[in-house]
Design a protein around this motif. Structure first.
Motif, PDB file in Angstrom:
ATOM      1  N   THR A 134       0.833  -1.197   0.000  1.00  0.00           N
ATOM      2  CA  THR A 134       0.000   0.000   0.000  1.00  0.00           C
ATOM      3  C   THR A 134       0.869   1.249   0.000  1.00  0.00           C
ATOM      4  O   THR A 134       2.100   1.167   0.117  1.00  0.00           O
ATOM      5  N   SER A 135       0.222   2.411  -0.125  1.00  0.00           N
ATOM      6  CA  SER A 135       0.948   3.679  -0.099  1.00  0.00           C
ATOM      7  C   SER A 135       0.013   4.801   0.324  1.00  0.00           C
ATOM      8  O   SER A 135      -1.157   4.830  -0.066  1.00  0.00           O
ATOM      9  N   CYS A 150      -1.523   6.726  -2.685  1.00  0.00           N
ATOM     10  CA  CYS A 150      -2.369   5.995  -3.636  1.00  0.00           C
ATOM     11  C   CYS A 150      -3.836   6.202  -3.288  1.00  0.00           C
ATOM     12  O   CYS A 150      -4.291   5.776  -2.219  1.00  0.00           O
ATOM     13  N   CYS A 180      -5.991   3.072  -2.359  1.00  0.00           N
ATOM     14  CA  CYS A 180      -5.578   2.220  -1.248  1.00  0.00           C
ATOM     15  C   CYS A 180      -6.430   2.304   0.018  1.00  0.00           C
ATOM     16  O   CYS A 180      -6.497   1.302   0.753  1.00  0.00           O
ATOM     17  N   GLN A 234       7.805  -6.629  -3.148  1.00  0.00           N
ATOM     18  CA  GLN A 234       6.669  -6.748  -4.055  1.00  0.00           C
ATOM     19  C   GLN A 234       7.141  -7.106  -5.468  1.00  0.00           C
ATOM     20  O   GLN A 234       6.519  -7.930  -6.152  1.00  0.00           O
ATOM     21  N   THR A 242      -0.675  -1.018  -6.493  1.00  0.00           N
ATOM     22  CA  THR A 242      -1.242  -0.822  -5.147  1.00  0.00           C
ATOM     23  C   THR A 242      -2.708  -0.469  -5.327  1.00  0.00           C
ATOM     24  O   THR A 242      -3.060   0.247  -6.267  1.00  0.00           O
ATOM     25  N   PRO A 243      -3.564  -0.974  -4.440  1.00  0.00           N
ATOM     26  CA  PRO A 243      -3.241  -1.953  -3.407  1.00  0.00           C
ATOM     27  C   PRO A 243      -3.128  -3.352  -3.994  1.00  0.00           C
ATOM     28  O   PRO A 243      -3.794  -3.686  -4.966  1.00  0.00           O
TER      29      PRO A 243
END
Length: 236
Positions: free
Chosen positions: A36-37, A40, A43, A87, A101-102
């Motif tokens: 995740t971020s 984003c 997300c 990842q 992401t996600p």
């Protein structure tokens, strides 16, 4: 969200089957990694879903914040290039050229891109039903973590013994980027992912490692090359 989670819980209960006891679920938890971020916009629903999973004893829910969205205006305060590398490793292992992401990885094997609670429920149930290949237990005494594992049969290959530490929660006021103006609470934020050594299963594993602080400890036994997770255990 609560309606979606009710559906997720129902699907998990159905897929788990009537013979799987709560004790078995707690002893053989399913590992779910969320990439995740904070930068984003897609997300936050997945972040909230992970928070729900974090309350279950039969799941070890881990949030790994990547750094490749930092360029769009907001640097993820939990981001780590090591998690981006992890990842990418999963992508290579599965033959994919792109990362998203996600994205959730279940037991190091199955990939869920985007917010798909029903698919995730099915995978958690399926992996939860599978007979574990090893028994893994943890015990902490002060600043020492004792790890013991014993194979239930022949292991597919030598496993990596990995120690994971995480921050149970953290709230961030995001001022720039796609989520600008939002305050988001994050759960089970991974801060360390360390390979302690290898184990081939021919003899029981006995290992003692130094740990500090009060962050939870997770030990993951995983096939090398970003392969399947064979067993995991947690001390909150």
């Amino acid at each position: 969200m609560r309606l979606l989670w009710a559906a997720l819980s129902l699907a998990a209960a159905v897929s788990a089957g009537p013979d799987r006891s709560a004790a078995q679920s707690a002893e053989d938890p399913v590992v779910v990694e969320l990439f995740t971020s904070q930068g984003c916009s897609s997300c936050p629903p997945a972040d909230a879903l992970l928070a729900e999973l974090a309350g279950r004893d039969d799941v070890i829910a881990l949030a790994l914040h990547v750094d490749y969205w930092d360029y769009i205006g907001w640097t993820d305060s939990f981001g780590d290039s090591a998690f981006t590398t992890r990842q990418k490793g999963y992508a290579r292992a599965s033959g994919h050229r792109t990362i998203y992401t996600p994205q959730m990885i279940v037991e190091g094997h199955d990939h869920v891109v985007g917010y798909k609670p029903m698919k995730l429920a099915e995978l958690i149930g399926r992996h939860g039903d599978a007979a574990p290949l090893a028994d893994l237990t943890l015990r902490r005494e002060g600043d020492k973590l004792h790890i013991r594992a014993e194979a239930r049969g022949a292991l597919p290959r030598k496993l990596l013994v990995q120690l994971v530490r995480y921050l149970p929660e953290g709230t961030v006021d995001i001022r720039k980027g796609e989520n600008a103006g939002r305050t988001i609470k994050y759960t089970n934020i991974v801060t360390e992912w360390e390979v302690l050594g290898g184990w081939d299963g021919t003899e029981p594993l006995e290992m003692e490692v130094a740990v500090d602080g009060d962050k939870p400890c997770v030990v993951v036994l995983q096939e090398p090359g970003h392969g399947a997770i064979v067993a995991a255990a947690r001390l909150r």
